[in-house]
Design an enzyme around this catalytic site. Structure first.
Site, short mmCIF file in Angstrom:
data_model
loop_
_atom_site.label_atom_id
_atom_site.label_comp_id
_atom_site.label_asym_id
_atom_site.label_seq_id
_atom_site.Cartn_x
_atom_site.Cartn_y
_atom_site.Cartn_z
N ARG A 103 0.79 -1.18 0.05
CA ARG A 103 -0.04 0.09 -0.18
C ARG A 103 1.01 1.22 0.07
O ARG A 103 1.78 1.52 0.97
CB ARG A 103 -0.90 -0.11 1.17
CG ARG A 103 -2.15 0.73 1.24
CD ARG A 103 -2.90 0.58 2.30
NE ARG A 103 -2.46 0.84 3.69
CZ ARG A 103 -3.21 1.43 4.56
NH1 ARG A 103 -4.55 1.28 4.24
NH2 ARG A 103 -2.54 1.82 5.69
N THR A 107 -0.63 7.65 -1.09
CA THR A 107 -1.87 7.70 -1.56
C THR A 107 -2.99 6.43 -1.05
O THR A 107 -4.13 6.37 -1.52
CB THR A 107 -1.79 6.89 -3.43
OG1 THR A 107 -1.28 5.82 -3.35
CG2 THR A 107 -1.01 8.07 -4.01
N ASP A 199 0.72 -2.15 12.18
CA ASP A 199 0.90 -2.46 10.89
C ASP A 199 1.39 -4.05 10.90
O ASP A 199 2.34 -4.57 11.46
CB ASP A 199 2.30 -1.80 10.31
CG ASP A 199 2.61 -2.09 8.93
OD1 ASP A 199 2.64 -3.52 8.64
OD2 ASP A 199 2.51 -1.02 8.18
N ASP A 202 4.89 -5.46 9.52
CA ASP A 202 5.90 -4.94 10.39
C ASP A 202 6.13 -5.88 11.76
O ASP A 202 7.08 -6.06 12.18
CB ASP A 202 5.61 -3.44 10.53
CG ASP A 202 6.37 -2.60 9.46
OD1 ASP A 202 6.92 -3.16 8.46
OD2 ASP A 202 6.13 -1.42 9.41
#
Ligand code: PRP
Ligand code: URA
Length: 208
Positions: A103, A107, A199, A202
């Site tokens: 991603r 944006t 995340d 991560d």
């Protein structure tokens, strides 16, 4: 298509630990795998069975075995890989496809960087895996790709989703059943699920 939330106490307990910011990389990874395996039980509940006869050491028995289409899991990289680990422990003969998407942080649109699918994916029952369904951009891109390859009615397994992501998938792919462990409140201004778990990639791989 219905939205299923796997509310089994084991799943909900493990999800609570997954959300905790103090959970280690090692435990986070193990929990993602375990939750995925438990979710697969629910997602595969309606797989067709056929009756066969086997010789037990005592006599013959009429038993039921999986019938119907062969299975494939398609992991959305990176984070979906950890879900594939758990599900392949249950269905080791399933084929595995990989769709590489990240991603874009500015944006929030998915950027595709890798695709490798089983050659007969269109003939298989397909389970698409990604722990996080946020804006839905990545899942919709993966489902678009699978539709281009002839896959019909795949199922999407995500550990956590935002309502925005669920709505995006349902609008673009109404034939897709979505199976979740949790449905959260909303997205924040950076496109993270709130309250979420951070995340996923991560935390699984110890990056950033
Ligand atoms: C995360 C997650 C999904 C995506 C969800 O991946 O694993 O693929 O974001 O967001 P969306 O619904 O708004 O598209 P990320 O892009 O961080 O890549 P990674 O798995 O390599 O960390
Ligand atoms: N991707 C993640 O890994 N976490 C989120 O909360 C949103 C997108």
């Amino acid at each position: 298509m219905p939205l299923t939330i796997v509310d089994h106490p084991l799943v909900q307990h493990k999800l609570s630990v997954l959300r905790d910011r103090h959970t280690s990389v090692r435990d986070f990874r193990a929990l993602c795998t375990e939750i995925s395996m438990l979710m697969a039980f629910e997602a595969m509940r309606d797989l067709p069975l056929e009756e066969v006869v086997v010789e037990t050491p005592i006599t013959t028995a009429h038993v039921r075995r999986l019938a119907g289409k062969k299975l494939a899991v398609v992991a959305i990289l990176r984070a979906g890989l950890i879900m594939a680990d758990g599900i392949l422990d249950l269905v080791p003969s399933a084929r595995v496809g990989h769709v590489g998407l990240y991603r874009d942080e500015a944006t929030l649109k998915p950027v595709r960087y890798f695709i490798k699918l089983p050659s007969d994916v269109a003939e298989r029952d397909v389970f698409v895996l990604d722990p996080m369904l946020a804006t839905g951009g990545s899942a919709v891109a993966a489902l678009d790709l699978l539709a281009e390859h002839g896959v019909t009615a795949p199922r999407l397994l995500c550990i956590l989703a935002a309502p925005e992501g669920v709505a995006a998938v349902q609008a673009a792919h109404p034939d897709v059943e979505i199976i979740l462990a949790g449905l959260d409140d909303r997205l924040d201004e950076r496109g993270y699920i709130v309250p979420g778990l951070g995340d996923a990639g991560d935390r699984i791989y110890g990056t950033r």
